[in-house]
Scaffold this motif. Sequence first.
Motif, PDB file in Angstrom:
ATOM      1  N   PHE A   1       0.834  -1.207   0.000  1.00  0.00           N
ATOM      2  CA  PHE A   1       0.000   0.000   0.000  1.00  0.00           C
ATOM      3  C   PHE A   1       0.869   1.257   0.000  1.00  0.00           C
ATOM      4  O   PHE A   1       0.568   2.229  -0.695  1.00  0.00           O
ATOM      5  CB  PHE A   1      -0.929   0.026   1.215  1.00  0.00           C
ATOM      6  CG  PHE A   1      -1.961  -1.059   1.235  1.00  0.00           C
ATOM      7  CD1 PHE A   1      -2.305  -1.761   0.090  1.00  0.00           C
ATOM      8  CD2 PHE A   1      -2.600  -1.399   2.412  1.00  0.00           C
ATOM      9  CE1 PHE A   1      -3.259  -2.764   0.111  1.00  0.00           C
ATOM     10  CE2 PHE A   1      -3.563  -2.389   2.448  1.00  0.00           C
ATOM     11  CZ  PHE A   1      -3.891  -3.080   1.287  1.00  0.00           C
ATOM     12  N   THR A   2       1.956   1.240   0.765  1.00  0.00           N
ATOM     13  CA  THR A   2       2.845   2.395   0.830  1.00  0.00           C
ATOM     14  C   THR A   2       3.515   2.646  -0.508  1.00  0.00           C
ATOM     15  O   THR A   2       3.559   3.780  -0.995  1.00  0.00           O
ATOM     16  CB  THR A   2       3.905   2.196   1.936  1.00  0.00           C
ATOM     17  OG1 THR A   2       3.229   1.993   3.182  1.00  0.00           O
ATOM     18  CG2 THR A   2       4.821   3.387   2.041  1.00  0.00           C
ATOM     19  N   VAL A   3       4.020   1.598  -1.130  1.00  0.00           N
ATOM     20  CA  VAL A   3       4.675   1.745  -2.436  1.00  0.00           C
ATOM     21  C   VAL A   3       3.677   2.243  -3.476  1.00  0.00           C
ATOM     22  O   VAL A   3       3.986   3.150  -4.260  1.00  0.00           O
ATOM     23  CB  VAL A   3       5.328   0.412  -2.864  1.00  0.00           C
ATOM     24  CG1 VAL A   3       5.758   0.453  -4.328  1.00  0.00           C
ATOM     25  CG2 VAL A   3       6.511   0.092  -1.966  1.00  0.00           C
ATOM     26  N   LEU A   4       2.469   1.690  -3.488  1.00  0.00           N
ATOM     27  CA  LEU A   4       1.452   2.144  -4.443  1.00  0.00           C
ATOM     28  C   LEU A   4       1.116   3.622  -4.255  1.00  0.00           C
ATOM     29  O   LEU A   4       1.047   4.386  -5.225  1.00  0.00           O
ATOM     30  CB  LEU A   4       0.175   1.318  -4.291  1.00  0.00           C
ATOM     31  CG  LEU A   4       0.146  -0.050  -4.920  1.00  0.00           C
ATOM     32  CD1 LEU A   4      -1.109  -0.804  -4.491  1.00  0.00           C
ATOM     33  CD2 LEU A   4       0.195   0.064  -6.425  1.00  0.00           C
TER      34      LEU A   4
ATOM     35  N   SER B   1      -5.951   9.883  -5.318  1.00  0.00           N
ATOM     36  CA  SER B   1      -6.637   8.946  -6.204  1.00  0.00           C
ATOM     37  C   SER B   1      -5.984   7.568  -6.235  1.00  0.00           C
ATOM     38  O   SER B   1      -6.298   6.755  -7.085  1.00  0.00           O
ATOM     39  CB  SER B   1      -6.681   9.523  -7.621  1.00  0.00           C
ATOM     40  OG  SER B   1      -5.362   9.703  -8.112  1.00  0.00           O
ATOM     41  N   SER B   2      -5.080   7.295  -5.313  1.00  0.00           N
ATOM     42  CA  SER B   2      -4.401   6.002  -5.307  1.00  0.00           C
ATOM     43  C   SER B   2      -5.325   4.909  -4.793  1.00  0.00           C
ATOM     44  O   SER B   2      -6.118   5.127  -3.878  1.00  0.00           O
ATOM     45  CB  SER B   2      -3.156   6.078  -4.430  1.00  0.00           C
ATOM     46  OG  SER B   2      -2.556   4.800  -4.313  1.00  0.00           O
ATOM     47  N   ILE B   3      -5.208   3.738  -5.355  1.00  0.00           N
ATOM     48  CA  ILE B   3      -5.987   2.586  -4.906  1.00  0.00           C
ATOM     49  C   ILE B   3      -5.574   2.173  -3.490  1.00  0.00           C
ATOM     50  O   ILE B   3      -6.323   1.510  -2.774  1.00  0.00           O
ATOM     51  CB  ILE B   3      -5.848   1.408  -5.897  1.00  0.00           C
ATOM     52  CG1 ILE B   3      -6.795   0.264  -5.540  1.00  0.00           C
ATOM     53  CG2 ILE B   3      -4.413   0.881  -5.924  1.00  0.00           C
ATOM     54  CD1 ILE B   3      -8.238   0.579  -5.733  1.00  0.00           C
ATOM     55  N   ALA B   4      -4.400   2.603  -3.056  1.00  0.00           N
ATOM     56  CA  ALA B   4      -3.908   2.232  -1.727  1.00  0.00           C
ATOM     57  C   ALA B   4      -4.774   2.821  -0.613  1.00  0.00           C
ATOM     58  O   ALA B   4      -4.921   2.210   0.442  1.00  0.00           O
ATOM     59  CB  ALA B   4      -2.463   2.693  -1.560  1.00  0.00           C
TER      60      ALA B   4
END
Length: 140
Positions: free
Chosen positions: A26-29, A86-89
């Motif tokens: 999640f952090t990388v995304l 807007s990230s999926i994370a």
Amino acid sequence: MRIRSRRLERLRADPVRVDRCLALVFTVLAQWEIWSGHGSAAHRLGASALALAITVPIAVRRRWPAAVGTVVPALTTLEFAIFSGSSIAYPLANFFALYALAVWPPTRRFVIGVVVLAAAVIGSSLLDGFVVGSAEYLAV
């Protein structure tokens, strides 16, 4: 039958390790989405710091489920109000944090967490001027 159960036990992953891996993913995304997008450096730094505060606590959600389940959704709401992420994370981290809040803490901590979360969502939506969608979010 015992042979099958022994094989399945070997395949079972350590839940704490899974949470740490999820937090890392999640952090990388989130960071990739922030730094590969367009925007000013100040906007990116603020969004990046808030993204870390949203995604990293997933690694400790089993140890502190009430804290993670309250803080992560509140920070996600704040992030959407300020940076419109807007990230999926973000929704994934939010879901995993809310699951931790709903399942693992005692009832008293759950109720306190839900009240704090509702106040954060309503407060943020009043500042953002978007109360209708937030009320629907709380209803779900």
